[in-house]
Scaffold this active site. Structure first.
Site, mmCIF file in Angstrom:
data_model
loop_
_atom_site.group_PDB
_atom_site.id
_atom_site.type_symbol
_atom_site.label_atom_id
_atom_site.label_comp_id
_atom_site.label_asym_id
_atom_site.label_seq_id
_atom_site.Cartn_x
_atom_site.Cartn_y
_atom_site.Cartn_z
ATOM 1 N N ALA A 67 -4.138 -1.947 -9.635
ATOM 2 C CA ALA A 67 -5.474 -1.408 -9.397
ATOM 3 C C ALA A 67 -5.336 -0.252 -8.407
ATOM 4 O O ALA A 67 -4.341 -0.161 -7.680
ATOM 5 C CB ALA A 67 -6.374 -2.491 -8.841
ATOM 6 N N GLU A 133 0.769 -7.643 -4.705
ATOM 7 C CA GLU A 133 -0.445 -7.764 -3.899
ATOM 8 C C GLU A 133 -0.186 -8.356 -2.517
ATOM 9 O O GLU A 133 -0.792 -7.959 -1.523
ATOM 10 C CB GLU A 133 -1.495 -8.629 -4.629
ATOM 11 C CG GLU A 133 -2.252 -7.917 -5.729
ATOM 12 C CD GLU A 133 -1.576 -7.994 -7.092
ATOM 13 O OE1 GLU A 133 -0.348 -8.226 -7.142
ATOM 14 O OE2 GLU A 133 -2.273 -7.829 -8.105
HETATM 15 N N1 DAK Z 1 -3.053 2.791 -6.563
HETATM 16 C C1 DAK Z 1 -3.224 4.097 -6.236
HETATM 17 N N2 DAK Z 1 -2.247 5.017 -6.337
HETATM 18 C C2 DAK Z 1 -1.043 4.619 -6.755
HETATM 19 C C3 DAK Z 1 -0.779 3.273 -7.101
HETATM 20 C C4 DAK Z 1 -1.855 2.326 -6.995
HETATM 21 N N3 DAK Z 1 -1.713 1.039 -7.330
HETATM 22 N N4 DAK Z 1 0.518 3.180 -7.472
HETATM 23 C C5 DAK Z 1 1.046 4.419 -7.375
HETATM 24 N N5 DAK Z 1 0.105 5.286 -6.933
HETATM 25 C C6 DAK Z 1 0.267 6.725 -6.706
HETATM 26 C C7 DAK Z 1 1.055 7.013 -5.458
HETATM 27 O O1 DAK Z 1 0.218 6.953 -4.322
HETATM 28 C C8 DAK Z 1 1.562 8.409 -5.746
HETATM 29 O O2 DAK Z 1 0.499 9.300 -5.535
HETATM 30 P P1 DAK Z 1 0.787 10.738 -4.797
HETATM 31 O O3 DAK Z 1 1.363 10.382 -3.496
HETATM 32 O O4 DAK Z 1 1.753 11.438 -5.701
HETATM 33 O O5 DAK Z 1 -0.571 11.365 -4.746
HETATM 34 C C9 DAK Z 1 1.853 8.373 -7.239
HETATM 35 O O6 DAK Z 1 1.068 7.272 -7.748
HETATM 36 C C10 DAK Z 1 3.310 8.125 -7.558
HETATM 37 O O7 DAK Z 1 3.688 6.955 -6.871
HETATM 38 P P2 DAK Z 1 4.982 6.913 -5.898
HETATM 39 O O8 DAK Z 1 5.250 8.251 -5.301
HETATM 40 O O9 DAK Z 1 4.776 5.767 -4.974
HETATM 41 O O10 DAK Z 1 6.136 6.606 -6.965
HETATM 42 P P3 DAK Z 1 7.470 5.803 -6.733
HETATM 43 O O11 DAK Z 1 8.263 5.933 -7.974
HETATM 44 O O12 DAK Z 1 8.125 6.181 -5.431
HETATM 45 O O13 DAK Z 1 7.024 4.267 -6.581
HETATM 46 C C11 DAK Z 1 5.820 2.290 -7.198
HETATM 47 C C12 DAK Z 1 6.457 3.628 -7.664
HETATM 48 C C13 DAK Z 1 5.108 1.689 -8.406
HETATM 49 C C14 DAK Z 1 6.926 1.346 -6.734
HETATM 50 C C15 DAK Z 1 4.844 2.572 -6.040
HETATM 51 O O14 DAK Z 1 3.962 3.632 -6.441
HETATM 52 C C16 DAK Z 1 4.009 1.379 -5.669
HETATM 53 O O15 DAK Z 1 4.469 0.471 -4.961
HETATM 54 N N6 DAK Z 1 2.715 1.371 -6.069
HETATM 55 C C17 DAK Z 1 1.769 0.357 -5.682
HETATM 56 C C18 DAK Z 1 2.032 -0.921 -6.450
HETATM 57 C C19 DAK Z 1 1.053 -2.008 -6.035
HETATM 58 O O16 DAK Z 1 1.025 -2.447 -4.892
HETATM 59 N N7 DAK Z 1 0.241 -2.444 -6.976
HETATM 60 C C20 DAK Z 1 -0.694 -3.509 -6.771
HETATM 61 C C21 DAK Z 1 -2.042 -2.930 -6.387
HETATM 62 S S1 DAK Z 1 -3.228 -4.203 -5.991
HETATM 63 C C22 DAK Z 1 -9.660 -6.005 -9.667
HETATM 64 C C23 DAK Z 1 -8.729 -6.195 -10.649
HETATM 65 C C24 DAK Z 1 -7.381 -6.160 -10.336
HETATM 66 C C25 DAK Z 1 -6.965 -5.927 -9.030
HETATM 67 C C26 DAK Z 1 -7.901 -5.725 -8.062
HETATM 68 C C27 DAK Z 1 -9.266 -5.767 -8.352
HETATM 69 N N8 DAK Z 1 -11.115 -6.018 -9.957
HETATM 70 C C28 DAK Z 1 -11.513 -6.156 -11.367
HETATM 71 C C29 DAK Z 1 -12.060 -5.939 -8.922
HETATM 72 C C30 DAK Z 1 -5.549 -5.796 -8.763
HETATM 73 C C31 DAK Z 1 -5.042 -5.391 -7.556
HETATM 74 C C32 DAK Z 1 -3.799 -4.634 -7.529
HETATM 75 O O17 DAK Z 1 -3.249 -4.297 -8.534
#
Ligand code: DAK
Length: 259
Positions: A67, A133
């Protein structure tokens, strides 16, 4: 017919309804508008007789990295409760037609939850799955703890959910989380080939098989079997059942009409 929405692309071809996540600069981070677009597209395909199977994939180097953290970082519990976004999300799992996922790169958090709502998953080699998360001080909220546990059991699910570590495609296939691993270059081609095969099958049988299997996850065996039996009987009132059996007797290919 192809359609470019704000965060997804849709298209219908050869009985397949394509949904392509299209926010590659942020690894297809799923914001609220994207959830609405995905669900609306899936529901519209579900109602469209031209579409037999839905195929969901992502543009760029991820299926979806979760997300949109930027969008939700300042939310309060009450805002989330009032937004009731999960209600919209839950509708994706109510789609009756088979949903094939073709995933690659990162399949994380909400992206993994979306993938777990698919019915058959093709993954490219080196795809990484996970629920990071916990590293953000939260937990999955769109079915992640439930669906992963039902697939791999408590011990394994907790191992991944508590650490937030990323699971390789090889591990995912070993735990029954995905169906096939293919080279990235042929991911879509293979998923399309499989989708076409399903599209040639009788549509009502497909939806009732999907419905019965999903019930197996929630129902005790006896109740599940009663449910299955009702669907089995129901198919005998379809034209496709008459056509399928007649075609077998006449030694020809059946012409299913979805009626
Ligand atoms: N959200 C926003 N931006 C994101 C993102 C995310 N989840 N994942 C990546 N990006 C963005 C990065 O900020 C970066 O943006 P810029 O800096 O270029 O502007 C761009 O995508 C490229 O990412 P990286 O530079 O970080 O790329 P890397 O290859 O170095 O790393 C990575 C890739 C996937 C390991 C890393 O980006 C990462 O750790 N991303 C976050 C993964 C994460 O924590 N995901 C879980 C999010 S919490 C809901 C339903 C579901 C949910 C919530 C509510 N409702 C229906 C209410 C679920 C919650 C989640 O998923």
């Amino acid at each position: 017919m192809s359609n470019q929405l704000q965060f997804i692309q849709t298209q219908i071809e050869d009985g397949i309804g394509f949904i392509t996540l299209n926010r590659p600069k942020v690894l297809n981070a799923i914001n609220r508008q994207m959830v609405s677009e995905i669900v609306a597209a899936a529901e519209s395909f579900d109602q469209n007789p031209e579409v037999k199977v839905i195929l969901i994939s992502g543009n760029g180097r991820a299926f979806a990295a979760g997300a949109d953290i930027d969008e939700m970082k300042d939310d309060s519990s009450i805002e989330l409760e009032l937004l009731n976004q999960f209600a919209c999300w839950d509708r994706f799992a109510l789609v009756k037609k088979p949903i094939i996922g073709a995933v690659q790169g990162f399949v994380l958090g909400g992206g993994f939850e979306l993938a777990l709502c698919c019915d058959v998953l093709f993954a490219a080699k080196r795809t990484e799955f996970g629920f990071p998360e916990v590293n953000l001080g939260v937990m999955p909220g769109a079915g992640g703890t439930q669906r992963l546990t039902k697939l791999m059991g408590k011990m394994k699910a907790l191992e991944w959910l508590l650490t937030g570590d990323r699971m390789s495609a090889d591990e995912a296939i070993q735990y029954g989380v995905i169906n096939r691993i293919v080279e990235k270059e042929v991911l879509l081609e293979e998923a399309v080939k499989y989708s076409k095969k399903l599209a040639s099958r009788p549509p009502i049988a497909l939806r009732l098989i999907k419905e019965s299997v999903l019930k197996a996850i929630d129902y005790p065996l006896y109740e599940g079997m009663q449910f299955e039996r009702k669907n089995f009987y129901l198919l005998f009132s379809s034209e496709d059942q008459k056509e399928g059996m007649k075609a077998f007797i006449e030694k020809r290919k059946p012409n299913f009409k979805g009626k």
